[in-house]
Design a protein around this motif. Structure first.
Motif, PDB file in Angstrom:
ATOM      1  N   UNK A 107       0.837  -1.210   0.000  1.00 37.67           N
ATOM      2  CA  UNK A 107       0.000   0.000   0.000  1.00 37.67           C
ATOM      3  C   UNK A 107       0.870   1.258   0.000  1.00 37.67           C
ATOM      4  N   UNK A 108       1.942   1.244   0.777  1.00 37.65           N
ATOM      5  CA  UNK A 108       2.859   2.380   0.819  1.00 37.65           C
ATOM      6  C   UNK A 108       3.519   2.578  -0.542  1.00 37.65           C
ATOM      7  N   UNK A 109       3.946   1.489  -1.157  1.00 44.63           N
ATOM      8  CA  UNK A 109       4.577   1.573  -2.484  1.00 44.63           C
ATOM      9  C   UNK A 109       3.580   2.026  -3.537  1.00 44.63           C
ATOM     10  N   UNK A 110       2.332   1.585  -3.423  1.00 44.75           N
ATOM     11  CA  UNK A 110       1.310   1.976  -4.400  1.00 44.75           C
ATOM     12  C   UNK A 110       1.093   3.488  -4.377  1.00 44.75           C
ATOM     13  N   UNK A 111       1.224   4.093  -3.202  1.00 47.27           N
ATOM     14  CA  UNK A 111       1.110   5.555  -3.100  1.00 47.27           C
ATOM     15  C   UNK A 111       2.233   6.249  -3.879  1.00 47.27           C
ATOM     16  N   UNK A 112       3.308   5.516  -4.165  1.00 43.58           N
ATOM     17  CA  UNK A 112       4.428   6.020  -4.966  1.00 43.58           C
ATOM     18  C   UNK A 112       4.378   5.449  -6.382  1.00 43.58           C
ATOM     19  N   UNK A 113       3.196   5.147  -6.832  1.00 43.17           N
ATOM     20  CA  UNK A 113       2.925   4.689  -8.209  1.00 43.17           C
ATOM     21  C   UNK A 113       3.567   3.334  -8.541  1.00 43.17           C
TER      22      UNK A 113
END
Length: 169
Positions: A107-113
Motif C-alpha cells: 500500500x505504501x509503495x502503491x502511493x508512490x505509483x
C-alpha cells in the motif's frame, strides 16, 4: 537479502517472505523505499534492482533452472519481470514477515505509483496491488505464457481490456 545469491526454488528466483515491487522509474522507487523505511523496515531489508540487474539475474537463473521450476508460477513471473526490465522497470525487494506487513508495504509503495507488488509465500505468490482492469488471479503455469497482469509481453491484451472497461462506463 543479498543480490549476489538471491533465494531460489529449483533454480528460479523465489524470495519467500518478501514483497517484490515494480516501478516505472527510479524516482518513484526511491520515494517508496524511503516511505517503507519510515514504516520501520530496516534499510538492510530493502534491496533495489535496476533493469540491468534484473535481466542479468533472470538470465543466469533461467540457464540453471530445474525442470521442477515449471510446476509453479515462478518461471512465468521471471519471464514477465525480464520483459518489464527490458521496458526499463525497476524493483524493490522488501522483507515482510507476514501478510499484514506485506500489504502495508505494498500500500505504501502503491502511493508512490508502484505498478506491481507480489508477496512471495511458501506455496503461493500473491498480487497485492490491484488495478481496475486486472483479471482475477489464477494459477499460473508455463503453458499459459507470461503473467497476464504484467506490463510485458501481454501489454496489448491489457490495453484492450483497459479500453473496453472505460468504454463501458
Amino acid at each position: 537479502m543479498d543480490k549476489q545469491s538471491p533465494p531460489t526454488s529449483f533454480g528460479v528466483f523465489k524470495p519467500v517472505g518478501h514483497v517484490l515491487i515494480q516501478f516505472a522509474n527510479l524516482r518513484d522507487l526511491e520515494g517508496a523505499a524511503e516511505a517503507i523505511e519510515r514504516l520501520g523496515v530496516p534499510l538492510a531489508d530493502i534491496v533495489m534492482y535496476t533493469p540491468r540487474q534484473m535481466i542479468e539475474q533472470i538470465d543466469k537463473e533461467m540457464a540453471a533452472a530445474s525442470g521442477f521450476a515449471a510446476i509453479g508460477q515462478e518461471i512465468n513471473l521471471s519471464k514477465a519481470h525480464r520483459a518489464a526490465a527490458e521496458m526499463g522497470r525497476h524493483w524493490l525487494l522488501v522483507a515482510a514477515p507476514g501478510q499484514e506487513q506485506a500489504q502495508q508495504i505494498a500500500d505504501t509503495a502503491h502511493a508512490w505509483r508502484a505498478e506491481r507488488g507480489q508477496y512471495y509465500g511458501r506455496f503461493i505468490i500473491e498480487e497485492l496491488i490491484e488495478h481496475p482492469d486486472d483479471l482475477p488471479q489464477v494459477a499460473e503455469s508455463p503453458d499459459r505464457g507470461l503473467d497476464s497482469q504484467s506490463p510485458s509481453g501481454t501489454e496489448e491484451e491489457r490495453m484492450v481490456r483497459h479500453e473496453t472497461a472505460h468504454a463501458r462506463r
